[in-house]
Design a protein around this motif. Structure first.
Motif, PDB file in Angstrom:
ATOM      1  N   GLN A 148      -4.874   2.094  -1.552  1.00 22.33           N
ATOM      2  CA  GLN A 148      -5.351   3.206  -2.365  1.00 22.33           C
ATOM      3  C   GLN A 148      -6.833   3.457  -2.084  1.00 22.33           C
ATOM      4  OE1 GLN A 148      -3.415   3.810  -5.680  1.00 22.33           O
ATOM      5  NE2 GLN A 148      -4.839   5.194  -6.654  1.00 22.33           N
ATOM      6  N   GLY A 149      -7.201   4.723  -1.955  1.00 23.11           N
ATOM      7  CA  GLY A 149      -8.594   5.076  -1.740  1.00 23.11           C
ATOM      8  C   GLY A 149      -8.991   5.175  -0.276  1.00 23.11           C
ATOM      9  N   THR A 150      -8.094   4.793   0.622  1.00 20.43           N
ATOM     10  CA  THR A 150      -8.373   4.914   2.054  1.00 20.43           C
ATOM     11  C   THR A 150      -8.441   6.388   2.413  1.00 20.43           C
ATOM     12  OG1 THR A 150      -7.172   2.870   2.489  1.00 20.43           O
ATOM     13  CG2 THR A 150      -7.516   4.344   4.368  1.00 20.43           C
ATOM     14  N   SER A 151      -9.399   6.771   3.255  1.00 23.31           N
ATOM     15  CA  SER A 151      -9.473   8.182   3.661  1.00 23.31           C
ATOM     16  C   SER A 151      -8.349   8.492   4.647  1.00 23.31           C
ATOM     17  CB  SER A 151     -10.827   8.481   4.304  1.00 23.31           C
ATOM     18  OG  SER A 151     -10.875   7.949   5.614  1.00 23.31           O
ATOM     19  N   LEU A 152      -7.981   9.763   4.696  1.00 26.06           N
ATOM     20  CA  LEU A 152      -6.954  10.169   5.659  1.00 26.06           C
ATOM     21  C   LEU A 152      -7.444   9.952   7.083  1.00 26.06           C
ATOM     22  CD1 LEU A 152      -5.531  13.458   4.078  1.00 26.06           C
ATOM     23  CD2 LEU A 152      -4.462  11.185   4.171  1.00 26.06           C
ATOM     24  N   LEU A 153      -8.753  10.030   7.297  1.00 23.47           N
ATOM     25  CA  LEU A 153      -9.303   9.794   8.634  1.00 23.47           C
ATOM     26  C   LEU A 153      -9.060   8.343   9.055  1.00 23.47           C
ATOM     27  CD1 LEU A 153     -10.846  11.024  11.004  1.00 23.47           C
ATOM     28  CD2 LEU A 153     -12.976  10.375   9.866  1.00 23.47           C
ATOM     29  N   GLU A 154      -9.306   7.419   8.146  1.00 16.72           N
ATOM     30  CA  GLU A 154      -9.044   6.005   8.445  1.00 16.72           C
ATOM     31  C   GLU A 154      -7.544   5.778   8.640  1.00 16.72           C
ATOM     32  OE1 GLU A 154     -11.184   3.145   5.772  1.00 16.72           O
ATOM     33  OE2 GLU A 154     -11.911   5.028   4.924  1.00 16.72           O
ATOM     34  N   ILE A 204      -2.884  12.697  -2.737  1.00 23.44           N
ATOM     35  CA  ILE A 204      -4.283  12.694  -2.318  1.00 23.44           C
ATOM     36  C   ILE A 204      -5.150  12.923  -3.549  1.00 23.44           C
ATOM     37  CG2 ILE A 204      -6.013  13.893  -0.906  1.00 23.44           C
ATOM     38  CD1 ILE A 204      -3.963  12.506   0.765  1.00 23.44           C
ATOM     39  N   GLN A 205      -6.255  12.202  -3.619  1.00 23.11           N
ATOM     40  CA  GLN A 205      -7.153  12.398  -4.759  1.00 23.11           C
ATOM     41  C   GLN A 205      -7.754  13.801  -4.717  1.00 23.11           C
ATOM     42  OE1 GLN A 205      -9.873   9.105  -4.697  1.00 23.11           O
ATOM     43  NE2 GLN A 205      -8.246   7.642  -5.116  1.00 23.11           N
ATOM     44  N   GLY A 256       0.826  -1.200   0.000  1.00 21.35           N
ATOM     45  CA  GLY A 256       0.000   0.000   0.000  1.00 21.35           C
ATOM     46  C   GLY A 256       0.856   1.243   0.000  1.00 21.35           C
ATOM     47  N   TRP A 257       0.267   2.325   0.484  1.00 19.21           N
ATOM     48  CA  TRP A 257       0.949   3.618   0.505  1.00 19.21           C
ATOM     49  C   TRP A 257       1.190   4.036   1.942  1.00 19.21           C
ATOM     50  CZ3 TRP A 257       2.686   4.664  -4.047  1.00 19.21           C
ATOM     51  CH2 TRP A 257       1.979   4.285  -5.174  1.00 19.21           C
ATOM     52  N   ILE A 258       2.273   4.804   2.119  1.00 20.11           N
ATOM     53  CA  ILE A 258       2.627   5.255   3.462  1.00 20.11           C
ATOM     54  C   ILE A 258       2.088   6.668   3.665  1.00 20.11           C
ATOM     55  CG2 ILE A 258       4.509   5.803   5.056  1.00 20.11           C
ATOM     56  CD1 ILE A 258       4.240   2.831   4.439  1.00 20.11           C
ATOM     57  N   VAL A 259       1.295   6.830   4.706  1.00 21.51           N
ATOM     58  CA  VAL A 259       0.810   8.149   5.100  1.00 21.51           C
ATOM     59  C   VAL A 259       1.538   8.526   6.376  1.00 21.51           C
ATOM     60  CG1 VAL A 259      -1.196   9.551   5.704  1.00 21.51           C
ATOM     61  CG2 VAL A 259      -1.445   7.630   4.116  1.00 21.51           C
ATOM     62  N   CYS A 282     -11.760  13.179   6.361  1.00 26.46           N
ATOM     63  CA  CYS A 282     -12.800  12.169   6.127  1.00 26.46           C
ATOM     64  C   CYS A 282     -13.140  12.036   4.644  1.00 26.46           C
ATOM     65  CB  CYS A 282     -14.057  12.498   6.922  1.00 26.46           C
ATOM     66  SG  CYS A 282     -14.915  13.995   6.395  1.00 26.46           S
ATOM     67  N   GLN A 283     -12.765  13.020   3.843  1.00 26.08           N
ATOM     68  CA  GLN A 283     -13.111  13.010   2.423  1.00 26.08           C
ATOM     69  C   GLN A 283     -11.905  12.745   1.527  1.00 26.08           C
ATOM     70  OE1 GLN A 283     -16.500  13.497   1.471  1.00 26.08           O
ATOM     71  NE2 GLN A 283     -16.594  13.150   3.669  1.00 26.08           N
ATOM     72  N   ALA A 284     -10.725  13.123   1.984  1.00 30.74           N
ATOM     73  CA  ALA A 284      -9.518  13.025   1.155  1.00 30.74           C
ATOM     74  C   ALA A 284      -9.015  11.588   1.127  1.00 30.74           C
ATOM     75  CB  ALA A 284      -8.439  13.956   1.705  1.00 30.74           C
ATOM     76  N   ALA A 285      -8.871  11.050  -0.072  1.00 29.04           N
ATOM     77  CA  ALA A 285      -8.464   9.657  -0.226  1.00 29.04           C
ATOM     78  C   ALA A 285      -7.023   9.564  -0.719  1.00 29.04           C
ATOM     79  CB  ALA A 285      -9.405   8.955  -1.203  1.00 29.04           C
ATOM     80  N   VAL A 286      -6.309   8.616  -0.170  1.00 32.16           N
ATOM     81  CA  VAL A 286      -4.895   8.417  -0.479  1.00 32.16           C
ATOM     82  C   VAL A 286      -4.744   7.802  -1.868  1.00 32.16           C
ATOM     83  CG1 VAL A 286      -2.838   7.125   0.224  1.00 32.16           C
ATOM     84  CG2 VAL A 286      -4.353   8.113   1.962  1.00 32.16           C
ATOM     85  N   ARG A 287      -3.765   8.324  -2.639  1.00 25.68           N
ATOM     86  CA  ARG A 287      -3.466   7.674  -3.915  1.00 25.68           C
ATOM     87  C   ARG A 287      -1.965   7.440  -4.113  1.00 25.68           C
ATOM     88  NH1 ARG A 287      -5.151  11.991  -8.601  1.00 25.68           N
ATOM     89  NH2 ARG A 287      -3.580  13.555  -8.156  1.00 25.68           N
TER      90      ARG A 287
END
Ligand code: FES
Length: 122
Positions: A22-28, A62-63, A6-9, A85-90
């Motif tokens: 990919q597509g996971t929200s920043l909140l998650e 971020i998407q 996956g991706w590292i936040v 809660c809306q911004a998704a990781v890409r």
């Protein structure tokens, strides 16, 4: 660089990280990293309490914002502010979270003590 899983936040200033799909929200991602982001709306772009700031160089991580996020944030988007809660990781991305006010006060006092600045201690 895409990793196999996956991706590292990375969440600053704590430096905590989470590996997410990919597509996971920043909140998650924050929850997974153990970073507390206060929310009241349950992640529905209603409370604006989950605002974070995305570093310029990693804004592509971020998407792009959707209609709800654009409406809520307006010109703050230009400053790199996003709703977690809306911004998704890409891809890999670094995000700055607001510092807890109590922690910020303690940090300022400790920094003043390290500098030997007596005036800022009291
Ligand atoms: S959790 Fe309420 S706006 Fe994101």
């Amino acid at each position: 660089m895409k990793r196999q899983k996956g991706w590292i936040v990375t969440f600053q200033p704590e430096g905590r990280t989470a590996e997410v799909m990919q597509g996971t929200s920043l909140l998650e991602a924050a929850r997974k990293a153990g970073v507390v982001l206060t929310t009241r709306c349950g992640g529905k772009a209603g409370c604006l309490m989950c605002k974070v700031k995305v570093e310029d160089q990693s804004a592509a991580g971020i998407q792009p914002p959707g209609d709800a996020e654009r409406r809520k944030l307006g010109s703050l988007l230009d400053e790199g502010v996003r709703l977690a809660c809306q911004a998704a990781v890409r891809s890999n991305v670094t995000v700055h979270t607001p510092e807890d006010p109590l922690k910020a006060a303690v940090r300022r006092r400790l920094e003043a003590a390290r500098r030997g600045d007596e005036d800022e201690l009291w």
